[in-house]
Design a protein around this motif. Structure first.
Motif, mmCIF file in Angstrom:
data_model
loop_
_atom_site.group_PDB
_atom_site.id
_atom_site.type_symbol
_atom_site.label_atom_id
_atom_site.label_comp_id
_atom_site.label_asym_id
_atom_site.label_seq_id
_atom_site.Cartn_x
_atom_site.Cartn_y
_atom_site.Cartn_z
ATOM 1 N N VAL A 36 0.807 -1.204 0.254
ATOM 2 C CA VAL A 36 0.033 0.039 -0.171
ATOM 3 C C VAL A 36 0.923 1.283 0.067
ATOM 4 C CG1 VAL A 36 -1.671 1.443 1.334
ATOM 5 C CG2 VAL A 36 -2.180 -1.028 1.050
ATOM 6 N N GLN A 37 1.929 1.331 0.855
ATOM 7 C CA GLN A 37 2.761 2.495 0.821
ATOM 8 C C GLN A 37 3.488 2.517 -0.353
ATOM 9 O OE1 GLN A 37 3.015 4.718 3.418
ATOM 10 N NE2 GLN A 37 4.468 5.745 2.075
ATOM 11 N N ARG A 38 3.898 1.454 -1.060
ATOM 12 C CA ARG A 38 4.681 1.405 -2.281
ATOM 13 C C ARG A 38 3.905 2.243 -3.248
ATOM 14 N NH1 ARG A 38 4.695 -0.306 -6.980
ATOM 15 N NH2 ARG A 38 3.111 -1.853 -6.658
ATOM 16 N N GLN A 39 2.183 1.749 -3.361
ATOM 17 C CA GLN A 39 1.356 2.041 -4.280
ATOM 18 C C GLN A 39 1.408 3.868 -4.114
ATOM 19 O OE1 GLN A 39 -1.922 -0.161 -3.887
ATOM 20 N NE2 GLN A 39 -1.123 -1.878 -5.285
ATOM 21 N N LYS A 40 1.115 4.309 -2.956
ATOM 22 C CA LYS A 40 1.066 5.608 -2.490
ATOM 23 C C LYS A 40 1.978 6.314 -2.881
ATOM 24 C CE LYS A 40 -2.037 5.198 1.648
ATOM 25 N NZ LYS A 40 -2.179 5.437 3.117
ATOM 26 N N ASN A 41 3.371 5.929 -2.691
ATOM 27 C CA ASN A 41 4.633 6.651 -3.141
ATOM 28 C C ASN A 41 4.611 6.687 -4.506
ATOM 29 O OD1 ASN A 41 5.495 6.679 -0.461
ATOM 30 N ND2 ASN A 41 6.827 5.091 -0.540
ATOM 31 N N ALA A 42 4.114 5.699 -5.385
ATOM 32 C CA ALA A 42 4.396 5.709 -6.901
ATOM 33 C C ALA A 42 3.276 6.695 -7.487
ATOM 34 C CB ALA A 42 3.736 4.280 -7.235
ATOM 35 N N ALA A 43 1.965 6.702 -6.706
ATOM 36 C CA ALA A 43 1.079 7.698 -7.144
ATOM 37 C C ALA A 43 1.512 9.088 -6.940
ATOM 38 C CB ALA A 43 -0.369 7.433 -6.498
ATOM 39 N N PHE A 44 2.156 9.337 -5.899
ATOM 40 C CA PHE A 44 2.613 10.838 -5.339
ATOM 41 C C PHE A 44 4.031 11.187 -6.289
ATOM 42 C CE2 PHE A 44 5.881 13.415 -3.135
ATOM 43 C CZ PHE A 44 5.086 14.380 -2.875
ATOM 44 N N GLN A 45 4.478 10.175 -6.817
ATOM 45 C CA GLN A 45 5.721 10.349 -7.715
ATOM 46 C C GLN A 45 5.028 10.867 -9.180
ATOM 47 O OE1 GLN A 45 8.819 10.971 -7.117
ATOM 48 N NE2 GLN A 45 8.597 10.447 -4.943
ATOM 49 N N ASP A 46 4.045 10.161 -9.536
ATOM 50 C CA ASP A 46 3.204 10.551 -10.918
ATOM 51 C C ASP A 46 2.657 11.932 -10.714
ATOM 52 O OD1 ASP A 46 3.686 8.044 -11.612
ATOM 53 O OD2 ASP A 46 1.697 7.221 -11.339
ATOM 54 N N ARG A 47 2.311 12.252 -9.683
ATOM 55 C CA ARG A 47 1.539 13.343 -9.455
ATOM 56 C C ARG A 47 2.635 14.636 -9.433
ATOM 57 N NH1 ARG A 47 -1.514 11.307 -5.271
ATOM 58 N NH2 ARG A 47 -0.363 12.226 -3.582
ATOM 59 N N VAL A 48 3.785 14.261 -8.759
ATOM 60 C CA VAL A 48 4.770 15.165 -8.678
ATOM 61 C C VAL A 48 5.545 15.600 -10.492
ATOM 62 C CG1 VAL A 48 7.200 15.700 -7.985
ATOM 63 C CG2 VAL A 48 5.440 15.045 -6.274
ATOM 64 N N ALA A 49 5.517 14.210 -10.946
ATOM 65 C CA ALA A 49 6.130 14.347 -12.318
ATOM 66 C C ALA A 49 5.034 15.388 -13.236
ATOM 67 C CB ALA A 49 6.207 12.994 -12.805
ATOM 68 N N GLN A 50 3.966 15.077 -13.053
ATOM 69 C CA GLN A 50 2.900 15.631 -13.798
ATOM 70 C C GLN A 50 2.861 17.152 -13.339
ATOM 71 O OE1 GLN A 50 -0.991 13.984 -12.724
ATOM 72 N NE2 GLN A 50 -0.621 12.208 -13.978
ATOM 73 N N GLN A 51 2.999 17.754 -12.130
ATOM 74 C CA GLN A 51 3.352 19.000 -11.996
ATOM 75 C C GLN A 51 4.336 19.603 -12.519
ATOM 76 O OE1 GLN A 51 0.992 20.997 -10.597
ATOM 77 N NE2 GLN A 51 -0.512 19.329 -10.195
ATOM 78 N N ALA A 53 6.195 18.513 -15.158
ATOM 79 C CA ALA A 53 5.942 18.674 -16.587
ATOM 80 C C ALA A 53 4.981 19.843 -16.840
ATOM 81 C CB ALA A 53 5.148 17.395 -17.212
ATOM 82 N N LYS A 54 3.867 20.203 -16.206
ATOM 83 C CA LYS A 54 3.262 21.404 -16.108
ATOM 84 C C LYS A 54 4.095 22.903 -16.111
ATOM 85 C CE LYS A 54 -1.238 19.966 -14.655
ATOM 86 N NZ LYS A 54 -2.344 20.242 -13.843
ATOM 87 N N VAL A 55 4.948 22.905 -14.993
ATOM 88 C CA VAL A 55 5.882 23.985 -14.772
ATOM 89 C C VAL A 55 6.746 23.909 -16.088
ATOM 90 C CG1 VAL A 55 7.794 24.577 -13.284
ATOM 91 C CG2 VAL A 55 5.823 23.586 -12.222
ATOM 92 N N ASP A 56 7.349 22.869 -16.441
ATOM 93 C CA ASP A 56 8.333 23.058 -17.680
ATOM 94 C C ASP A 56 7.676 23.568 -18.629
ATOM 95 O OD1 ASP A 56 10.441 22.158 -15.970
ATOM 96 O OD2 ASP A 56 10.217 20.083 -16.649
#
Length: 111
Positions: A36-51, A53-56
């Motif tokens: 569960v923690q691994r999945q949460k971390n992966a989801a968080f990393q995805d959101r950070v990467a999306q943000q 990308a938006k900033v870039d």
């Protein structure tokens, strides 16, 4: 205990003790929590990467900081509010530092 000795004598598989079963359940629970923690971390990393990308993408489209105030002065209040919400979300996910957030916020609000 007696049953396990009897099973061993006849070459049969022994049954789990209560302690062994409890240990196995604890290990399974630990694995579930780690997954569960691994999945949460992966989801968080995805959101950070999306943000990021938006900033870039915005950095590629937006003028340099020296002309930023001229651009924000032409923005409507609605556009300013949307931009503030975007930079706040970037702050929340850790893309922007609090200092960067304050600087951008002041640029937007002073326009």
């Amino acid at each position: 205990m007696f049953a396990n000795e009897f099973r061993e004598e006849f070459g049969l598989k022994t049954k789990m003790t209560h302690a062994e079963r409890k240990e196995l359940e604890e290990l399974e629970e630990k694995r579930r929590k780690q997954e569960v923690q691994r999945q949460k971390n992966a989801a968080f990393q995805d959101r950070v990467a999306q943000q990021k990308a938006k900033v870039d993408a915005q950095k590629g489209k937006m003028p340099e900081a020296s002309t930023q105030s001229a651009v924000t002065s032409k923005m409507s209040i609605k556009e300013q509010m949307e931009l503030l919400q975007q930079i706040k979300s970037l702050l929340d996910v850790g893309v922007l530092t609090p200092e960067e957030f304050e600087k951008k916020k002041q640029e937007i609000l002073n326009s």
